[in-house]
Design an enzyme around this catalytic site. Structure first.
Site, mmCIF file in Angstrom:
data_model
loop_
_atom_site.group_PDB
_atom_site.id
_atom_site.type_symbol
_atom_site.label_atom_id
_atom_site.label_comp_id
_atom_site.label_asym_id
_atom_site.label_seq_id
_atom_site.Cartn_x
_atom_site.Cartn_y
_atom_site.Cartn_z
ATOM 1 N N SER A 1 97.753 -30.686 47.504
ATOM 2 C CA SER A 1 97.970 -31.590 46.152
ATOM 3 C C SER A 1 96.380 -32.178 45.544
ATOM 4 O O SER A 1 95.549 -31.148 44.910
ATOM 5 C CB SER A 1 99.270 -32.503 46.994
ATOM 6 O OG SER A 1 99.528 -33.222 45.490
ATOM 7 N N HIS B 1 107.529 -29.541 44.788
ATOM 8 C CA HIS B 1 106.083 -29.941 45.381
ATOM 9 C C HIS B 1 105.993 -30.578 47.321
ATOM 10 O O HIS B 1 106.903 -31.515 46.916
ATOM 11 C CB HIS B 1 105.803 -31.279 44.495
ATOM 12 C CG HIS B 1 104.085 -31.381 44.691
ATOM 13 N ND1 HIS B 1 102.658 -30.692 44.446
ATOM 14 C CD2 HIS B 1 103.476 -32.507 45.105
ATOM 15 C CE1 HIS B 1 102.093 -31.401 44.719
ATOM 16 N NE2 HIS B 1 102.213 -32.193 45.320
ATOM 17 N N ASP C 1 107.215 -26.126 41.365
ATOM 18 C CA ASP C 1 106.103 -27.128 41.034
ATOM 19 C C ASP C 1 105.080 -27.410 40.318
ATOM 20 O O ASP C 1 105.539 -26.216 39.845
ATOM 21 C CB ASP C 1 105.557 -26.676 42.740
ATOM 22 C CG ASP C 1 103.818 -27.263 43.290
ATOM 23 O OD1 ASP C 1 103.965 -28.341 42.329
ATOM 24 O OD2 ASP C 1 103.924 -27.678 44.479
#
Length: 316
Positions: free
Chosen positions: A165, A288, A258
């Site tokens: 991320s 995610h 995502d």
């Protein structure tokens, strides 16, 4: 059909449980201090068994010139002898959340299953410390790691950078800095569903609005905090890099549900077009960080098997 209906059924169960007690997800908590505390509490509540195969040590190392020291956590397989590959680990959290402690279990897993020395960096967070503070902290920690490779038992020719991320975006930012400054040589990079595009104009960045984990509103907010009202450069938002040549071989994975899906696919394509070897995996039904929230799902097991295999192939 809601976007949430596209989520892998097993991975959706814990997500639904989270949203039942925290409607809107943690990004719905307006105050950033309260949000951090909630996320830390949530991570602490997850069942974690300390890995008995890993020895850990925390150190304060020099930060960027004129800035405070940064803390790194060094993890090493207890049974290992001699020189090992190194993994420089950058935690996630949208540039505004997260910590070394919060992702310690993942760092320990990489250490144990890859057989590598893992150095995890605690970088300053926005909005208190906007760009370039986080990426400069991460770069300073990488420079220290490379300079102390012999002391750490790391083979300097087998050093990778890993992050998920925001950590994935910072991993790419650090790789670009290392290339442009003639810094540490990286053998491999593994940006996992990286946060890399501040424009928020891709189809998936507009599509993912109600999953409950890093939806559009939270992403817009995080980018605004991270940039602090200033324009993004390539070290903040790597999609802005005009030239991707000279970067180390890469592995990128991202889920179909995502928000970062399309920016990550496009970036992987650009790496390949620039002559950089890139292994790209699209995980159907994954939202995610779904592997964090649904550790027992079959999808999670497949995701981790691919990552561990790629790191072993690249480093050992």
């Amino acid at each position: 059909m809601s976007t949430r209906d596209l989520i892998d059924p097993d991975s959706r169960i814990p997500l639904d449980g989270l949203l039942s007690v925290m409607p809107g997800g943690f990004n719905a908590i307006a105050d950033i201090v309260a949000r951090r505390a909630t996320v830390d509490q949530m991570l602490a509540s997850m069942p974690v068994v300390e890995n008995p195969n890993v020895a850990k040590e925390d150190r304060a190392v020099p930060g960027p010139a004129g800035d405070p020291d940064v803390t790194v956590r060094i993890s090493r397989p207890k049974s290992a002898t001699g020189t090992l590959p190194g993994i420089y680990y950058i935690h996630g959290g949208g540039m505004v959340l997260g910590s070394v402690a919060g992702e310690d279990a993942t760092a320990s897993r990489l250490c144990d299953e890859v057989g590598a020395v893992v150095v995890s960096v605690e970088y300053r967070l926005a909005p208190e410390h906007p760009h370039p503070a986080p990426v400069e902290d991460c770069y300073a920690g990488l420079v220290w790691t490379a300079e102390h490779a012999a002391e750490l038992g790391i083979d300097p020719d087998r050093l990778a950078v890993y992050g998920g991320s925001a950590g994935g975006g910072l991993a790419l930012g650090v790789a670009l800095l290392a290339r442009d400054r003639g810094g540490p040589a990286l053998r491999f990079m593994m940006p996992i569903y990286p946060m890399i595009d501040d424009t928020n104009t891709t189809p998936s960045s507009q599509e993912i609005v109600d999953v409950g984990i890093w939806d559009r509103a939270g992403n817009l907010e995080a980018w605004a905090w991270y940039l602090g009202g200033k324009p993004a450069d390539q070290y903040a938002a790597p999609t802005r890099a005009a030239d991707l040549s000279g970067l180390p071989p890469a592995f990128i994975d991202v889920g179909t549900v995502d928000l970062f899906r399309d920016e990550d696919i496009a970036f992987a394509q650009r790496l390949m077009q620039a002559g950089v070897s890139c292994e790209l995996h699209i995980n159907p039904g994954s939202y995610h960080a779904s592997e964090t929230f649904a550790p027992d799902a079959a999808l999670t097991q497949r995701i981790w098997a691919m990552r561990i295999d790629a790191l072993r192939r690249a480093l050992t």
